[in-house]
Design a protein around this motif. Sequence first.
Motif, PDB file in Angstrom:
ATOM      1  N   PHE A  70      20.730 -20.498  -1.560  1.00  0.00           N
ATOM      2  CA  PHE A  70      20.176 -19.401  -0.772  1.00  0.00           C
ATOM      3  C   PHE A  70      20.202 -18.068  -1.526  1.00  0.00           C
ATOM      4  CE2 PHE A  70      21.365 -22.382   2.631  1.00  0.00           C
ATOM      5  CZ  PHE A  70      20.189 -22.391   3.364  1.00  0.00           C
ATOM      6  N   TYR A  71      20.844 -18.037  -2.696  1.00  0.00           N
ATOM      7  CA  TYR A  71      20.955 -16.794  -3.465  1.00  0.00           C
ATOM      8  C   TYR A  71      20.305 -16.981  -4.832  1.00  0.00           C
ATOM      9  CZ  TYR A  71      24.712 -16.172  -0.004  1.00  0.00           C
ATOM     10  OH  TYR A  71      25.453 -16.106   1.152  1.00  0.00           O
ATOM     11  N   ALA A  81      24.777 -21.794  -2.890  1.00  0.00           N
ATOM     12  CA  ALA A  81      24.132 -21.052  -3.976  1.00  0.00           C
ATOM     13  C   ALA A  81      22.606 -21.127  -3.903  1.00  0.00           C
ATOM     14  CB  ALA A  81      24.623 -21.588  -5.325  1.00  0.00           C
ATOM     15  N   ASN A 127      18.372 -11.461   6.370  1.00  0.00           N
ATOM     16  CA  ASN A 127      18.111 -12.002   5.038  1.00  0.00           C
ATOM     17  C   ASN A 127      19.397 -12.590   4.481  1.00  0.00           C
ATOM     18  OD1 ASN A 127      17.955 -11.561   1.855  1.00  0.00           O
ATOM     19  ND2 ASN A 127      15.869 -11.679   2.646  1.00  0.00           N
ATOM     20  N   CYS A 128      19.278 -13.602   3.650  1.00  0.00           N
ATOM     21  CA  CYS A 128      20.476 -14.251   3.108  1.00  0.00           C
ATOM     22  C   CYS A 128      21.320 -13.295   2.264  1.00  0.00           C
ATOM     23  CB  CYS A 128      20.080 -15.469   2.277  1.00  0.00           C
ATOM     24  SG  CYS A 128      19.519 -16.851   3.295  1.00  0.00           S
ATOM     25  N   ASP A 129      20.702 -12.230   1.734  1.00  0.00           N
ATOM     26  CA  ASP A 129      21.479 -11.238   0.995  1.00  0.00           C
ATOM     27  C   ASP A 129      22.417 -10.455   1.906  1.00  0.00           C
ATOM     28  OD1 ASP A 129      20.174 -12.044  -1.237  1.00  0.00           O
ATOM     29  OD2 ASP A 129      19.172 -10.148  -1.667  1.00  0.00           O
ATOM     30  N   GLN A 130      22.264 -10.598   3.223  1.00  0.00           N
ATOM     31  CA  GLN A 130      23.140  -9.937   4.183  1.00  0.00           C
ATOM     32  C   GLN A 130      24.234 -10.872   4.704  1.00  0.00           C
ATOM     33  OE1 GLN A 130      19.466  -8.938   6.604  1.00  0.00           O
ATOM     34  NE2 GLN A 130      20.593  -7.019   6.876  1.00  0.00           N
ATOM     35  N   ASP A 172      27.336 -13.797   3.924  1.00  0.00           N
ATOM     36  CA  ASP A 172      28.329 -14.359   2.993  1.00  0.00           C
ATOM     37  C   ASP A 172      28.610 -15.810   3.337  1.00  0.00           C
ATOM     38  OD1 ASP A 172      28.694 -11.911   1.641  1.00  0.00           O
ATOM     39  OD2 ASP A 172      30.187 -11.253   3.113  1.00  0.00           O
ATOM     40  N   SER A 202      18.568 -16.413  -8.413  1.00  0.00           N
ATOM     41  CA  SER A 202      18.656 -15.406  -9.467  1.00  0.00           C
ATOM     42  C   SER A 202      17.252 -14.934  -9.833  1.00  0.00           C
ATOM     43  CB  SER A 202      19.342 -15.988 -10.714  1.00  0.00           C
ATOM     44  OG  SER A 202      20.644 -16.435 -10.401  1.00  0.00           O
ATOM     45  N   PHE A 236      16.121  -6.725  -1.080  1.00  0.00           N
ATOM     46  CA  PHE A 236      16.670  -8.073  -1.020  1.00  0.00           C
ATOM     47  C   PHE A 236      16.062  -8.952  -2.110  1.00  0.00           C
ATOM     48  CE2 PHE A 236      17.140  -7.335   3.799  1.00  0.00           C
ATOM     49  CZ  PHE A 236      18.394  -6.778   3.615  1.00  0.00           C
ATOM     50  N   ASN A 237      16.870  -9.848  -2.622  1.00  0.00           N
ATOM     51  CA  ASN A 237      16.407 -10.780  -3.645  1.00  0.00           C
ATOM     52  C   ASN A 237      16.014 -12.123  -3.038  1.00  0.00           C
ATOM     53  OD1 ASN A 237      15.903 -11.729  -6.290  1.00  0.00           O
ATOM     54  ND2 ASN A 237      17.934 -12.627  -6.419  1.00  0.00           N
ATOM     55  N   SER A 238      16.680 -12.514  -1.955  1.00  0.00           N
ATOM     56  CA  SER A 238      16.429 -13.821  -1.347  1.00  0.00           C
ATOM     57  C   SER A 238      15.152 -13.805  -0.519  1.00  0.00           C
ATOM     58  CB  SER A 238      17.612 -14.226  -0.463  1.00  0.00           C
ATOM     59  OG  SER A 238      17.348 -15.465   0.182  1.00  0.00           O
TER      60      SER A 238
END
Length: 246
Positions: A137-138, A135, A126-129, A131, A140, A66-68
């Motif tokens: 929450f995601y 923005a 996780n926010c990567d899970q 939709d 870069s 996960f990135n978030s």
Amino acid sequence: MAKSTDKLSPADIITNTIIDKLEAGVRPWVKPWRPGLGGRPLRATGDPYRGINCFWLWLCAEGAGFNSRTWMTYKQAQALGAQVREGERSQIAIFYKSYSKTVEPVVTGDTTDEMRRVLRSYAVFNCDQIDGLSADFYPSRMSMVPPADQLPERAQHFVDALPIKVQQRGDRAFYDRIADSITMPPVELFSTRAFFASTLAHEAGHATGHPDRLNRSFGKKFGDDAYAFEELVALSGQSAPSPTLQ
């Protein structure tokens, strides 16, 4: 050492996961890449988690790639107009508090203060899970690679021509013999592209031992002779100096 978590307490789940990681082998190497998450895990409110939740949710995020940094409950996601994707698996977060309660024993009638403790878990994603979140929450990933940094032509050809699946996610570099694939941290997390290619070459060295190639024994346990020899084999195939010994 996979275990069913249906009847395990939160403490058992976390403890067993840590033991599994240790049994997989703790390797004393310095990674040539930097973790992409950065900082403590965050609640939906933006407040950082504390205590065991910091370590546990970081461990979960690292394993899943996960990135978030942010985690939230199913209801919190819905309240924000978002939706957890179908099939996504939650992780536990721990709620703990201690408090004093005044009690009056029936026999003596004397009041005393007793310390009480509450420990329970709740499911978070996780926010990567999820939709539909804003923005914010995601985040870069910040690239650590200098903009002008490029691989030499021969090294780039090696990376492009590898006859094996290579995926970039998470914060670990390893070869999966069962899936016959290599997992790498994203190239943006490395200080140079040469370090990325070097680490990839090391994992590709492990891949040569697959039954469909050289059919080499990989070693059954971290630290045994076969495992040590396997690391030497992979190290000999490393195309550039690197401190990693995955």
